[in-house]
Write an enzyme that holds these catalytic residues in place. Structure first.
Site, mmCIF file in Angstrom:
data_model
loop_
_atom_site.group_PDB
_atom_site.id
_atom_site.type_symbol
_atom_site.label_atom_id
_atom_site.label_comp_id
_atom_site.label_asym_id
_atom_site.label_seq_id
_atom_site.Cartn_x
_atom_site.Cartn_y
_atom_site.Cartn_z
ATOM 1 N N SER A 113 47.102 40.177 37.552
ATOM 2 C CA SER A 113 47.871 41.221 36.637
ATOM 3 C C SER A 113 47.379 42.769 36.546
ATOM 4 C CB SER A 113 47.700 40.883 35.231
ATOM 5 O OG SER A 113 48.475 39.759 34.743
ATOM 6 N N LYS A 142 50.289 44.620 38.250
ATOM 7 C CA LYS A 142 51.302 45.203 37.185
ATOM 8 C C LYS A 142 51.224 46.618 37.332
ATOM 9 C CE LYS A 142 51.435 40.868 34.418
ATOM 10 N NZ LYS A 142 50.845 40.293 33.193
ATOM 11 N N TYR A 159 57.166 38.503 42.026
ATOM 12 C CA TYR A 159 56.104 38.699 40.915
ATOM 13 C C TYR A 159 55.009 37.801 41.299
ATOM 14 C CZ TYR A 159 53.651 37.974 36.627
ATOM 15 O OH TYR A 159 52.955 38.083 35.580
ATOM 16 N N TYR A 197 46.054 43.081 26.817
ATOM 17 C CA TYR A 197 46.925 42.100 25.814
ATOM 18 C C TYR A 197 46.239 42.148 24.382
ATOM 19 C CZ TYR A 197 47.557 40.868 30.572
ATOM 20 O OH TYR A 197 47.994 41.058 31.865
ATOM 21 N N VAL A 219 43.851 37.484 35.566
ATOM 22 C CA VAL A 219 43.181 36.239 35.465
ATOM 23 C C VAL A 219 42.373 35.807 36.840
ATOM 24 C CG1 VAL A 219 44.718 35.221 33.761
ATOM 25 C CG2 VAL A 219 45.372 34.933 36.343
HETATM 26 O O1 DON Z 1 51.947 35.592 35.321
HETATM 27 C C1 DON Z 1 50.979 35.127 35.506
HETATM 28 O O2 DON Z 1 50.489 33.993 34.971
HETATM 29 C C2 DON Z 1 49.671 35.537 36.402
HETATM 30 N N1 DON Z 1 50.191 35.609 37.744
HETATM 31 C C3 DON Z 1 49.193 36.647 36.242
HETATM 32 C C4 DON Z 1 48.655 36.671 34.784
HETATM 33 C C5 DON Z 1 47.452 37.774 34.328
HETATM 34 O O3 DON Z 1 46.431 37.975 35.068
HETATM 35 C C6 DON Z 1 47.190 38.043 32.885
HETATM 36 N N2 DON Z 1 45.962 38.847 33.062
HETATM 37 N N3 DON Z 1 44.764 38.525 32.547
#
Ligand code: DON
Length: 306
Positions: free
Chosen positions: A65, A68, A190, A241, A259
């Site tokens: 993320s 993003k 994405y 978040y 993550v």
């Molecule tokens: O959309 C997802 O689930 C992952 N590619 C990214 C999620 C993520 O890194 C959330 N951040 N902590």
């Protein structure tokens, strides 16, 4: 206060090793479940061009993320103010992959960092670029002033195969008219963007424009200064978040988490830094990286709250 950043990072790396942080690596993306959990790295890049490192600061990891942030900066460059008609600027108080607010708020995501908001940003990039994931990668290369960063194809494939929840979010927003392109194409882009692999040092260097009023070292303007300020505001309020309040309380800096275990932080006017360790807490943020940034901000006296 004069701070020996090199020594401070070594101290923090040693302290974090002692902590033996708990938490698990992200396993909802199978390729991420294979990452060795007890790695740790930290790097600081200052606006005057110095980079300090400790631990595995040069080991590439899945930025997830954190991507993003780069996608949002790129979309803002192309779309400008119009983007904010499709994405809000409020914390969600929900996990990154939640759907609960979307029905009540008629498909307008709370902010560009929850998955729903990031998918709208990716939709914008899909409309603007023939190969949106390459556009994000090339933007990262431009920020770094060099090539060499890549997309981990295994991670991208693995996430794409397990993207039912993001597909649900995207379809739901499309039903409200807030996703214009093909859902499959948006998910492809994405997942590829999330699978970019970078090290702490590379992330800290790439994000320096956010610490320097929108300009990279050398003077290239990436964003107008007000937009750079706004991105920092969004990172502070939404970057972690439903842990954003706790991060502001503990660290006191704009941050963006992923993550993969990375956390990027900005000290406006001074530096960009990144800590990484794969074990995550219940909010999906790295336990050890958060602890390291908390220690750094306190010891270096860099909280934006003084
Ligand atoms: O959309 C997802 O689930 C992952 N590619 C990214 C999620 C993520 O890194 C959330 N951040 N902590």
């Amino acid at each position: 206060m004069s701070v020996d950043y090199a020594a401070l990072l070594q101290t923090i790396a040693a302290e974090v090793a002692e902590l033996a942080p708990d938490g698990e690596v992200a396993d909802y993306i199978p390729a991420l479940a294979r990452v060795a959990p007890d790695q740790f790295g930290i790097a600081v890049a200052t606006v005057d061009g110095r980079v300090y490192r400790a631990g595995a600061a040069d080991t590439p990891f899945s930025i997830q993320s954190i991507s993003k942030l780069f996608a949002l900066a790129l979309a803002l460059r192309r779309e400008g103010e119009a983007l904010w008609r499709r994405v809000g600027r409020e914390p969600s108080g929900t996990p990154f992959n939640s759907l609960v607010l979307l029905e009540r708020e008629r498909g307008i995501p709370r902010n560009p960092f929850v998955n729903a908001g990031a998918l709208v940003v990716t939709d914008v990039l899909c409309q603007r670029f023939l190969q949106p994931e390459r556009a994000v990668l090339e933007f990262v290369h431009r920020l770094l002033g060099r090539t060499g960063v890549g997309i981990d194809a295994d991670v991208a494939r693995s996430e794409r195969r397990h993207s039912d929840r993001n597909a649900a979010i995207a379809h739901f927003m499309r039903s409200f008219g807030n996703l214009h392109g093909d859902v499959g194409a948006v998910l492809d882009a994405y997942c590829a963007q999330c699978a970019i692999a970078m090290s702490c040092a590379e992330l800290a260097e790439a994000a320096l424009f956010l610490a320097a009023d929108g300009c990279q070292p050398g003077g290239a303007r990436i964003l107008e200064a007000p937009d750079a300020r706004r991105l920092n505001a969004l990172m502070l309020t939404c970057g972690a978040y439903d842990a954003a309040g706790d991060f502001a309380f503990r660290i006191g800096l704009p941050t963006k988490t992923g993550v993969g275990g990375g956390i990027l932080a900005i000290v406006p006017g001074r530096m960009s830094l990144c800590a990484w360790s794969p074990r995550l807490d219940a909010t999906g943020n790295s336990t050890a990286a958060a602890a390291a940034l908390e220690r750094f901000a306190a010891a270096a006296g860099v909280s934006i709250f003084g």
